[in-house]
Design a protein around this motif. Structure first.
Motif, PDB file in Angstrom:
ATOM      1  N   ALA A  25     -46.038 -44.999  27.564  1.00  0.00           N
ATOM      2  CA  ALA A  25     -46.526 -44.892  28.938  1.00  0.00           C
ATOM      3  C   ALA A  25     -45.440 -44.345  29.855  1.00  0.00           C
ATOM      4  CB  ALA A  25     -46.986 -46.255  29.430  1.00  0.00           C
ATOM      5  N   GLU A  30     -50.156 -47.188  33.532  1.00  0.00           N
ATOM      6  CA  GLU A  30     -50.548 -46.776  32.183  1.00  0.00           C
ATOM      7  C   GLU A  30     -50.397 -47.916  31.191  1.00  0.00           C
ATOM      8  OE1 GLU A  30     -49.618 -42.997  30.276  1.00  0.00           O
ATOM      9  OE2 GLU A  30     -48.754 -42.352  32.182  1.00  0.00           O
ATOM     10  N   GLY A 429     -50.826 -42.422  25.524  1.00  0.00           N
ATOM     11  CA  GLY A 429     -50.693 -41.050  26.003  1.00  0.00           C
ATOM     12  C   GLY A 429     -50.403 -40.081  24.871  1.00  0.00           C
TER      13      GLY A 429
END
Length: 530
Positions: A25, A30, A429
Motif C-alpha cells: 500500500a 489503502e 495494489g
C-alpha cells in the motif's frame, strides 16, 4: 510485536524498531481498504518440508507438534472405539507464548485431577548457558519422547513415573530432561497445577528459528503413549504428514512463473527452458518468420532480431538480463550425513542460514534440508557474520540423516545445487514479493520487449541475451562478449536490465538509492572504469 520469543541471538533486523511490514500500500487508506487494521497478527509464512524419511522442518513446528499428536490421539480413540475410565479432555490452548492465558482459563474451569502438557519444553532459567528449549543438545530427532522434569537426577514420582514405566513396558523411548512448568503469567495469581502433572515434548534442531526440525516418529510415539495411558491398550491407526507448496496466482503470469522456477548460478537450465518456451509460443500466427533463440556454450540464451545488412552502419544494440539466482552447491557429503556446501553468489547470511532449503538432485527432483546456523549461534555474545565475504564461510546442510551412506541413499551427490524455497506473493495494489526478483524481473522485461517488437525488425540489429552465472562473476555475459568480439559483432550499445536496491522504506536513509518503488524504472549512470 512478539517476534519468536526465547530465540537466542536473532538477527538484529528482527527488532521491532528495525523493521516494518510492506503490504504494497502507498497510504493508510489503502491499508485499511485491504482489511488490515491494528492488532492484526503478523506471522512467518508456514510451509513444511520433509527431510530424509521422517523429519520435517517449518517455522513454529516446535509449537504445533503437540496439536498433531493430540489430533492423532482423537483419531485413534475414535477408530478403536476405546473405552475410557473417567473423563478425558483434549484441549488446544491459546496464548501460551504470552502468559499461558488459555491454560490458566482451562485449569480454572475444569480443575483436572491430572494434566499432561504436550508441547515445547523450556529450560530452567537458573542455567546461564541454557538454550531456550530443553530439547536442545538432549537428543537428535527420531530418538523418542522427552519427559520434562525439574531435576533429572531426582527419582521420578507420581504421573511422570507412571508414564516412564508405561513407556518402558511398551518399548517406547522416553528420556528425562530438565524443564520448567508451562508458563502462566499475569496480574493475578495463577491457578496451581494439579498434583499429578507431566510434560511431554520432542527433540528439535535449531529451536525457535525458521528452520526448526523434528521427527514425526517422535510425535507418533507421544500419541502411542497417551493412547496406552488413556485406554490401557494399543493404538489402532497411523500418523499423517504433509508439506506445503507455493502458488503463483494473482499477478502477471510471466513473472510468477519465472520467479517460482529455480536456477542457481551454473544451474539455469529450468529458467532457460521457461524463457525459451515463452518466446517460441508468443509469435503471432500470421508472422512470416519465427526467429529461434539459441543456447551458446556458456548456457546463455540468445535471440537476434533485425535484418540490417553487414555493410550498413546500423547501431548494434544488445539487451542482457541474467537468469541465475543466489544458492549453494554440494561440495561433499560428511561422515555424519551432513552436506558441506559452497556458496553460489553473495549476500547477507541472515537471509539464508537457519532456513529450510531445497537440494536439487542430478535427475531433476528435489528434497528438503536445513542450512545450519553458524557455530555458537546459541551462545551469549554471538554476532552474525557481516561484510561482503560473510557468506563465504563454511556452511553445512542437514538432511535428516546420520551417515554418508544414508544421505547417498536419498540420491544426493556432490555437484547438486541448493536454493531457498520461494513463492511469488502479490501484495496490495501493484506490488509483489518474492525471492530471485534479481533478475527474473529483467528476464521478464526482455521477453515482454521481444513480444512487443515482434519477430520482424527490418533494418535493425538487436540482440537479446539471457545470461548465466552473473551472481558468481558475470561469467555468462563475459563469454558472450568475448564471442561477439571475435565474430566482429561487438555491440555499440549494451543495456543491462537488472534490479536496483531501493531505500524506499521508513527505515532507510534517503542519501543513497533513493528510488521510489512504483515511480518508474531506474537508469544507473556508471562509468566503464567501475
Amino acid at each position: 510485536m512478539h517476534l519468536q520469543p526465547q530465540r537466542l541471538n536473532a538477527p538484529k533486523m528482527t527488532h521491532p524498531d528495525e523493521l516494518y511490514v510492506d503490504v504494497g500500500a502507498t497510504s493508510r487508506e489503502e491499508v485499511l481498504s485491504a482489511g488490515i487494521d491494528l492488532l492484526d497478527p503478523v506471522t512467518l509464512t508456514h510451509h513444511d518440508y520433509q527431510l530424509g524419511s521422517f523429519e520435517y522442518t517449518a517455522p513454529g513446528i516446535g509449537d504445533h507438534f503437540g496439536c498433531v499428536a493430540l489430533m492423532n490421539l482423537l483419531t485413534v480413540l475414535r477408530l478403536g472405539e476405546a473405552k475410557l475410565s473417567g473423563t478425558v479432555t483434549v484441549a488446544f490452548v491459546t496464548q501460551q507464548w504470552t502468559g499461558g492465558r488459555g491454560l490458566d482459563r482451562l485449569l480454572n474451569e475444569l480443575h483436572p485431577d491430572e494434566l499432561i502438557f504436550v508441547g515445547r519444553l523450556l529450560s530452567p532459567k537458573s542455567s546461564p548457558s541454557a538454550s531456550p528449549t530443553a530439547s536442545e543438545n538432549q537428543n537428535l530427532p527420531g530418538r523418542g519422547i522427552l519427559l520434562g522434569v525439574s531435576d533429572p537426577a531426582t527419582p521420578l514420582a507420581g504421573l511422570p513415573a507412571d508414564l516412564k514405566r508405561l513407556a518402558d513396558e511398551n518399548h517406547l523411548s522416553l528420556t528425562e530432561t530438565a524443564a520448567t512448568p508451562p508458563r502462566i503469567a499475569g496480574y493475578t495469581k495463577p491457578v496451581a497445577m494439579p498434583q499429578r502433572m507431566a510434560q511431554l515434548g520432542v527433540a528439535t534442531l535449531f529451536p525457535v528459528t525458521p528452520a526448526e526440525t523434528l521427527s514425526i516418529l517422535d510425535v507418533g510415539a507421544i500419541t502411542d503413549l497417551l493412547y496406552r495411558y488413556a485406554t490401557g491398550g494399543m493404538a489402532a491407526g497411523g500418523l499423517g504428514g504433509g508439506r506445503g507448496g507455493g502458488s503463483g496466482d494473482g499477478g502477471p503470469p510471466l513473472l510468477p512463473a519465472l520467479v517460482e522456477t529455480y536456477g542457481a548460478s551454473g544451474h539455469e537450465a529450468a529458467v532457460r527452458k521457461q524463457i525459451e518456451t515463452t518466446l517460441t509460443t508468443s509469435w503471432r500466427p500470421e508472422a512470416h518468420t519465427h526467429p529461434r533463440p539459441v543456447t551458446d556454450e556458456a548456457g546463455n540464451l540468445i535471440l537476434h532480431l533485425g535484418d540490417a545488412p553487414p555493410g550498413r552502419k546500423t547501431p548494434r544494440i544488445l539487451f542482457v538480463a541474467h537468469m541465475d539466482e543466489i544458492g549453494y552447491q554440494v561440495r561433499s557429503i560428511e561422515s555424519d550425513g551432513r552436506l558441506a556446501v559452497d556458496v553460489l553468489g553473495g549476500g547477507y547470511s541472515e537471509y539464508f542460514l537457519g532456513h529450510a532449503v531445497l537440494i536439487h538432485k542430478a535427475h531433476g527432483s528435489s528434497i528438503g534440508g536445513v542450512l545450519e546456523l553458524p557455530a555458537g549461534w546459541d551462545k551469549p555474545g554471538f554476532e552474525w557474520p557481516h561484510g561482503p565475504r560473510s557468506m563465504d564461510e563454511p556452511a553445512h546442510v542437514y538432511v535428516g540423516t546420520r551417515s554418508a551412506a544414508e544421505t547417498e541413499k536419498l540420491g544426493i551427490q556432490a555437484g547438486d545445487w541448493i536454493t531457498i524455497p520461494k513463492e511469488y506473493r502479490p501484495l496490495v495494489g501493484t506490488r509483489a514479493n518474492g525471492r530471485s526478483f534479481d533478475d527474473r524481473v529483467g528476464c521478464a522485461a526482455l521477453i515482454e520487449a521481444v513480444k512487443a517488437l515482434g519477430p520482424e525488425l527490418p533494418g535493425r540489429d538487436v540482440t537479446f541475451i539471457w545470461s548465466t552465472e552473473e551472481e558468481v562473476g558475470l561469467k555468462g555475459a563475459a563469454a558472450a562478449a568475448e564471442r561477439l568480439a571475435k565474430e566482429g559483432h561487438a555491440p555499440d550499445f549494451v543495456f543491462a536490465i537488472d534490479t536496483f536496491v531501493s531505500s524506499d522504506s521508513p527505515l532507510e536513509s534517503k542519501r543513497f538509492a533513493n528510488a521510489e518503488i512504483g515511480a518508474g524504472f531506474v537508469i544507473r549512470a556508471v562509468d566503464n572504469s567501475n
